[in-house]
Design a protein around this motif. Sequence first.
Motif, mmCIF file in Angstrom:
data_model
loop_
_atom_site.group_PDB
_atom_site.id
_atom_site.type_symbol
_atom_site.label_atom_id
_atom_site.label_comp_id
_atom_site.label_asym_id
_atom_site.label_seq_id
_atom_site.Cartn_x
_atom_site.Cartn_y
_atom_site.Cartn_z
ATOM 1 N N HIS A 10 89.912 -29.243 96.486
ATOM 2 C CA HIS A 10 88.456 -29.346 96.519
ATOM 3 C C HIS A 10 87.958 -29.969 97.822
ATOM 4 O O HIS A 10 86.942 -29.565 98.372
ATOM 5 N N GLY A 49 78.809 -33.915 99.602
ATOM 6 C CA GLY A 49 78.864 -33.673 98.163
ATOM 7 C C GLY A 49 78.572 -34.910 97.316
ATOM 8 O O GLY A 49 78.215 -35.974 97.836
ATOM 9 N N LEU A 70 88.419 -28.950 90.957
ATOM 10 C CA LEU A 70 87.165 -29.304 90.280
ATOM 11 C C LEU A 70 86.291 -28.098 89.967
ATOM 12 O O LEU A 70 85.613 -28.070 88.941
ATOM 13 N N LEU A 71 86.274 -27.128 90.858
ATOM 14 C CA LEU A 71 85.396 -25.968 90.685
ATOM 15 C C LEU A 71 86.203 -24.680 90.598
ATOM 16 O O LEU A 71 87.284 -24.571 91.175
ATOM 17 N N ASP A 102 91.174 -25.301 94.274
ATOM 18 C CA ASP A 102 90.159 -26.322 93.978
ATOM 19 C C ASP A 102 90.361 -26.834 92.553
ATOM 20 O O ASP A 102 90.334 -26.055 91.603
ATOM 21 N N PRO A 136 75.942 -26.974 89.274
ATOM 22 C CA PRO A 136 76.068 -28.431 89.243
ATOM 23 C C PRO A 136 75.402 -29.067 88.024
ATOM 24 O O PRO A 136 75.829 -30.114 87.555
ATOM 25 N N ASN A 150 83.638 -24.835 99.402
ATOM 26 C CA ASN A 150 83.843 -25.064 97.963
ATOM 27 C C ASN A 150 82.521 -25.469 97.303
ATOM 28 O O ASN A 150 82.383 -26.566 96.751
ATOM 29 N N ALA A 191 79.281 -26.003 94.923
ATOM 30 C CA ALA A 191 78.975 -26.110 93.494
ATOM 31 C C ALA A 191 78.052 -24.953 93.134
ATOM 32 O O ALA A 191 77.081 -24.690 93.832
ATOM 33 N N SER A 203 79.073 -29.088 101.595
ATOM 34 C CA SER A 203 80.314 -29.139 100.833
ATOM 35 C C SER A 203 80.018 -29.490 99.373
ATOM 36 O O SER A 203 79.258 -30.427 99.110
ATOM 37 N N SER A 204 80.595 -28.741 98.442
ATOM 38 C CA SER A 204 80.467 -29.023 97.012
ATOM 39 C C SER A 204 78.994 -29.058 96.586
ATOM 40 O O SER A 204 78.287 -28.055 96.730
ATOM 41 N N SER A 236 79.805 -38.581 97.873
ATOM 42 C CA SER A 236 80.310 -38.578 99.244
ATOM 43 C C SER A 236 79.253 -39.140 100.193
ATOM 44 O O SER A 236 78.275 -39.745 99.760
ATOM 45 N N ASP A 275 78.236 -28.859 85.536
ATOM 46 C CA ASP A 275 79.426 -29.634 85.900
ATOM 47 C C ASP A 275 79.169 -31.137 86.011
ATOM 48 O O ASP A 275 80.046 -31.943 85.732
#
Length: 195
Positions: free
Chosen positions: A175, A11, A152-153, A150, A97, A92, A94, A70-71, A14, A100
Amino acid sequence: MALTHLLYLHGFRSSPRSAKAQIVARWLAQHHPALTLWLPQLPPSPAEAMQLIRRGVAAWPTGSMAVMGSSLGGFYATVLAEERGCRAVVLNPAIHPERDLAQHIGHHTHWHDPATAFDFLPQHVDELTALQPAALAEPGRYAAVIAKGDELLDWREMSARYQGAHLRLLEGGDHALSDFEDHLPFVMNFLDLTA
């Protein structure tokens, strides 16, 4: 067809050193050492990230490859899975994106290597908008692990996007999916990679 190739996409901020990426790598090394696993470090530009991904898997056989993300990596995984028609596992993921991450334009460091920094630019938001896939062609080719906890999302957005997929909806969680190891059997069963 038995899985021969797996791509893992991390993500935002990351890296392939993330806890989930390392758990997957360790599990595969133990149970399926012959399987090709690729964990690329993705550049901050979404267009460049997708270019890297497409080039890296160009020769992979669609029928026996899968992608896990992921994400933001889940967003990229969906873009690739829709293009290639392969299986995908999203953690999880996105959904928007471009919306966000618009508030994260600026200078950042990587979680796992604070010494390395990068800039997330306004044009990167436009690149995400351009990549946004349409509705899933075959939801059954997807497995999704989504945590209601989660921070964040929005789990409702994620669940709606992956309606018809093999869904594991967690009552709590976070998350990062700190309890990811508990969900490994679900993920690996979906990929027909039982221990």
